[in-house]
Motif scaffolding. Sequence first.
Motif, mmCIF file in Angstrom:
data_model
loop_
_atom_site.group_PDB
_atom_site.id
_atom_site.type_symbol
_atom_site.label_atom_id
_atom_site.label_comp_id
_atom_site.label_asym_id
_atom_site.label_seq_id
_atom_site.Cartn_x
_atom_site.Cartn_y
_atom_site.Cartn_z
ATOM 1 N N ASP A 1 54.403 -29.379 -30.316
ATOM 2 C CA ASP A 1 55.107 -30.365 -31.134
ATOM 3 C C ASP A 1 55.905 -29.633 -32.209
ATOM 4 O O ASP A 1 55.512 -28.552 -32.650
ATOM 5 N N VAL A 2 56.995 -30.258 -32.641
ATOM 6 C CA VAL A 2 57.846 -29.605 -33.638
ATOM 7 C C VAL A 2 57.194 -29.731 -35.023
ATOM 8 O O VAL A 2 56.863 -30.830 -35.452
ATOM 9 N N PRO A 3 56.992 -28.614 -35.723
ATOM 10 C CA PRO A 3 56.367 -28.711 -37.050
ATOM 11 C C PRO A 3 57.323 -29.275 -38.114
ATOM 12 O O PRO A 3 58.525 -29.357 -37.880
ATOM 13 N N ALA A 4 56.746 -29.607 -39.258
ATOM 14 C CA ALA A 4 57.556 -29.991 -40.427
ATOM 15 C C ALA A 4 57.899 -28.724 -41.197
ATOM 16 O O ALA A 4 57.134 -27.764 -41.170
ATOM 17 N N ILE A 5 59.050 -28.743 -41.845
ATOM 18 C CA ILE A 5 59.499 -27.532 -42.552
ATOM 19 C C ILE A 5 59.847 -27.876 -43.994
ATOM 20 O O ILE A 5 60.504 -28.885 -44.255
ATOM 21 N N ASP A 6 59.408 -27.044 -44.917
ATOM 22 C CA ASP A 6 59.882 -27.159 -46.291
ATOM 23 C C ASP A 6 60.572 -25.845 -46.661
ATOM 24 O O ASP A 6 59.914 -24.823 -46.838
ATOM 25 N N ALA A 7 61.903 -25.902 -46.729
ATOM 26 C CA ALA A 7 62.657 -24.684 -47.065
ATOM 27 C C ALA A 7 63.220 -24.762 -48.474
ATOM 28 O O ALA A 7 64.050 -23.948 -48.858
ATOM 29 N N SER A 8 62.774 -25.751 -49.259
ATOM 30 C CA SER A 8 63.390 -25.946 -50.579
ATOM 31 C C SER A 8 63.250 -24.741 -51.517
ATOM 32 O O SER A 8 64.132 -24.525 -52.342
ATOM 33 N N PRO A 9 62.169 -23.930 -51.428
ATOM 34 C CA PRO A 9 62.128 -22.776 -52.331
ATOM 35 C C PRO A 9 63.295 -21.795 -52.110
ATOM 36 O O PRO A 9 63.570 -20.969 -52.972
ATOM 37 N N LEU A 10 63.962 -21.880 -50.964
ATOM 38 C CA LEU A 10 65.089 -20.969 -50.718
ATOM 39 C C LEU A 10 66.411 -21.567 -51.207
ATOM 40 O O LEU A 10 67.493 -21.071 -50.909
ATOM 41 N N GLU A 11 66.275 -22.698 -51.884
ATOM 42 C CA GLU A 11 67.470 -23.303 -52.465
ATOM 43 C C GLU A 11 67.320 -23.279 -53.965
ATOM 44 O O GLU A 11 66.222 -23.181 -54.482
ATOM 45 N N GLU A 12 68.427 -23.353 -54.625
ATOM 46 C CA GLU A 12 68.364 -23.478 -56.071
ATOM 47 C C GLU A 12 69.399 -24.515 -56.459
ATOM 48 O O GLU A 12 70.549 -24.432 -56.059
ATOM 49 N N ARG A 13 68.961 -25.506 -57.212
ATOM 50 C CA ARG A 13 69.828 -26.588 -57.656
ATOM 51 C C ARG A 13 70.601 -27.189 -56.477
ATOM 52 O O ARG A 13 71.820 -27.324 -56.508
ATOM 53 N N GLY A 14 69.839 -27.437 -55.399
ATOM 54 C CA GLY A 14 70.443 -28.136 -54.284
ATOM 55 C C GLY A 14 71.362 -27.296 -53.429
ATOM 56 O O GLY A 14 72.063 -27.803 -52.562
ATOM 57 N N ARG A 15 71.394 -25.996 -53.654
ATOM 58 C CA ARG A 15 72.333 -25.143 -52.923
ATOM 59 C C ARG A 15 71.538 -24.034 -52.248
ATOM 60 O O ARG A 15 70.640 -23.450 -52.854
ATOM 61 N N LYS A 16 71.868 -23.786 -50.971
ATOM 62 C CA LYS A 16 71.185 -22.686 -50.282
ATOM 63 C C LYS A 16 71.569 -21.377 -50.943
ATOM 64 O O LYS A 16 72.725 -21.172 -51.306
ATOM 65 N N LEU A 17 70.625 -20.452 -51.025
ATOM 66 C CA LEU A 17 70.932 -19.189 -51.697
ATOM 67 C C LEU A 17 71.316 -18.092 -50.717
ATOM 68 O O LEU A 17 71.551 -16.959 -51.114
ATOM 69 N N GLY A 18 71.317 -18.411 -49.429
ATOM 70 C CA GLY A 18 71.621 -17.361 -48.466
ATOM 71 C C GLY A 18 70.479 -16.377 -48.334
ATOM 72 O O GLY A 18 70.691 -15.177 -48.168
ATOM 73 N N LEU A 19 69.246 -16.881 -48.422
ATOM 74 C CA LEU A 19 68.083 -16.001 -48.282
ATOM 75 C C LEU A 19 67.519 -16.066 -46.856
ATOM 76 O O LEU A 19 66.380 -15.671 -46.627
ATOM 77 N N GLY A 20 68.298 -16.587 -45.937
ATOM 78 C CA GLY A 20 67.860 -16.587 -44.542
ATOM 79 C C GLY A 20 66.869 -17.692 -44.235
ATOM 80 O O GLY A 20 65.834 -17.452 -43.603
ATOM 81 N N SER A 21 67.203 -18.931 -44.656
ATOM 82 C CA SER A 21 66.223 -20.004 -44.464
ATOM 83 C C SER A 21 66.013 -20.324 -42.987
ATOM 84 O O SER A 21 64.914 -20.678 -42.583
ATOM 85 N N SER A 22 67.036 -20.153 -42.162
ATOM 86 C CA SER A 22 66.814 -20.548 -40.765
ATOM 87 C C SER A 22 65.931 -19.518 -40.060
ATOM 88 O O SER A 22 65.068 -19.878 -39.267
ATOM 89 N N ALA A 23 66.087 -18.221 -40.382
ATOM 90 C CA ALA A 23 65.197 -17.214 -39.793
ATOM 91 C C ALA A 23 63.766 -17.441 -40.271
ATOM 92 O O ALA A 23 62.806 -17.443 -39.475
ATOM 93 N N ALA A 24 63.611 -17.679 -41.574
ATOM 94 C CA ALA A 24 62.260 -17.884 -42.110
ATOM 95 C C ALA A 24 61.645 -19.156 -41.537
ATOM 96 O O ALA A 24 60.429 -19.209 -41.273
ATOM 97 N N ALA A 25 62.488 -20.181 -41.308
ATOM 98 C CA ALA A 25 61.953 -21.434 -40.745
ATOM 99 C C ALA A 25 61.444 -21.187 -39.318
ATOM 100 O O ALA A 25 60.366 -21.673 -38.932
ATOM 101 N N ALA A 26 62.211 -20.413 -38.543
ATOM 102 C CA ALA A 26 61.777 -20.134 -37.158
ATOM 103 C C ALA A 26 60.470 -19.346 -37.176
ATOM 104 O O ALA A 26 59.542 -19.625 -36.399
ATOM 105 N N VAL A 27 60.374 -18.365 -38.072
ATOM 106 C CA VAL A 27 59.161 -17.537 -38.137
ATOM 107 C C VAL A 27 57.971 -18.373 -38.607
ATOM 108 O O VAL A 27 56.882 -18.328 -38.022
#
Length: 751
Positions: free
Chosen positions: A58-84
């Motif tokens: 089953d597809v898990p739930a993801i919280d990637a908000s720590p990789l954002e700041e003030r509603g903007r992605k910081l370019g810290l590789g959220s999609s790679a970290a989400a897959a891992v």
Amino acid sequence: MSARAPGKLFVTGAYAVLDGHPAVVLAVDRYVTARVVEYEHASTRPEVVAVARRLDADVPAIDASPLEERGRKLGLGSSAAAAVAAAGAILAFRGEDLDDASVRRQVLDIALAAHRDVQPRGSGADVAAAALGGAVIVRKSGEGLDASPVTLPPRLCWHALALSRSMRTSDALDALATRSSEREVARALAAIAEAAHAGEDALQRGSAEEFVAAGAAHVRALASLGQTLDRPLAPPELDRARQVLGLRPIAEGAADVVLLPSGAGGGDVVLWLATRAPSDDELVALAKAGLEPLRLSLSSRGVHRADAGDAERKEMARTSRIPGFFKLSVEARRRAIAESADLNMHELDAAISHGGLDVSTSDKTIENVIGVYALPFATTLNVRINGHDVIAPMVVEEPSVVAAASNAARIVREGGGFTAEADEPIVAAQVQLLEVHDVEDAHRAIEAARAEILAKADAAVPGLVARGGGARDLRARTLGGPEDQMMVVDVFVDCRDAMGANLVNSVAEAIGGRLAELAHARVGFRILSNLCDRRCVRVRCRVPFEALATDDMSGAQVARGMEEGSRFAELDSYRATTHNKGIMNGVDAVVMATGNDWRAVEAGAHAFAARDGRYKPLATWRREQNHLVGSLELPLALGIVGGTLRIHPAARLALKMTGARTAMELAMLAACVGLSSNLAALRAMASDGIQRGHMGLHARSVASAAGATGDLVEKVAKRICELGDVTVDGARRALAAELDLPPTSTTVLAE
Ligand code: NAD
């Protein structure tokens, strides 16, 4: 069962890694969490879906908000970290031990393959950092990836700095794809590769100085690649920052401090790379140059089990989807909201049972108070923003606004919910200058005193500066013709989590006198501008046609009608006005509920709508491949501190209900509800017409006005709708019939 994976920063080897050269990547202590949960919270991120598919899970739930700041992605590789993180959570759920290095390698392989399913262009270096943690040297080998942990030299100091705006690199990658064989491009790429090897060698020798030198070579090579491609890869902030710090331009050779854009260049994070840490003064100067300190450290942990802490569990349990909510009693609705938004029932009852404000507090708030005026407090459900469920508090007197917004948000949810982004919270302080005899001279003098004025502005709001806000920029403009002798100086202030009107007014008053001196002029008005067009929010949704279908029309037909409705508003200001009123139905209700200044929001929104000289719609709709895509942009100066929130318990509770951590998050929510309201109105007009749904709900207030109470309200409302006579007289007649009374007697009940 949860797993966490760190984000990453590229140091050297961007681009070069795609051709088999080494890259140095750092795992950082901001984590994406994946949790194996029930279907309702499943992530829709393609890389996470791909991981689940590969593992037949089953597809898990993801919280990637720590990789954002003030509603903007910081370019810290959220999609790679989400897959891992997703692969880690699924394997941990199946009993594998993520502390075992061979399991982490297995996670890396799965995440890498899934990531390539959706991003075939990626190098996989970010996936390696997320899986293994620490500093990693990565190089491609055939179809696979070699990734070896490496220790950073103890004398090496790195600090992350965030660019105060986003830069896109996809254009550069596209240009590179077509021009990589050109001689100049190939030369720049070879220089990047050379720096990448130098970086690897330096780390293996444990030399901080050599690694900094490799970083400098990388930045030079990146800049020349950018020049060749005619797309800046080293943002102008870097040169500006070097100038303010008194550092030699990097192009002039070796440097002991390197400001290095992380990744493919132009990205959101810049690294300070040196054998010494920046001083406090240097940090302040960097922030002034547009590079704000970002608290990031090396994460020694790769993917690991995260047995969710309380806060995390609550965040993931938050749902805005409560089927059948409207059928519940008021009491049961409160319980459901309290549970979902993690509010205390007593607190909720106390704050909103009677409007939340007493007469004596009101008396201290404004003047000449004689009482308190209440309005209905409701919630819009189903709102999902950037992958998170949010409950929207609404204060509004107009029937059908809340139902329409909830229903539309449910439709948007079928397309994955809203995506939203917000600018930094910048508001302008305006100082009017009069009797300016020499306008050019005044411009020059003000420009020369820029740093002094900004410092004076900061000194007027020390509390704000201490919280990371303060004056950011200054612009002087001449108004009218020579006979007017008038100028205005706009000083742009970052208001952080405040709406900012009082703060900005203080700034305007503090700097007015000095500006007048500089311009040899007389100071006029000193006040904020409510047209805060540097504080805009942009939201978007993509709705599959099927989700728009009605009983009588296909989704494609409705979508076509909605696009035609959008064009109508784009071409006609009379229509655009009503179109925007529908958007503000949703926006204002959230703004009011959270104690914000809706007059300021209204003034700003309409001025923005007319910014080109013609009044236009704030939101537009287009069909794109069986989907209807809606986009809304408007300025929104909202606060989550100060103002009415100081005195109004219901406003504070409403804010808590939203879970907004920053003013920008609150603004994104208000805008999403605005786009929902717009979708609902356009869909109704493209199908049944606005009155059918509206009248059904309006009928209930008409029935109440006619004197119906309790169950009779619904009965009378239903009856007058069936008869097509939604008037107070019609309701009186229906009520009389229900009560078995002569028609005239209910007039008395109503009064
Ligand atoms: P405010 O006067 O309450 O100031 C905000 C306060 O919060 C400051 O003291 C600030 O230091 C503090 N603060 C604490 N944490 C903060 C954080 N994280 N970020 C930022 N500040 C933080 O409120 P304001 O926002 O300056 O002004 C809003 C009020 O001004 C509203 O009530 C509005 O109606 C009113 N107002 C509006 C206008 C207008 O729009 N034209 C004009 C005048 C007044």
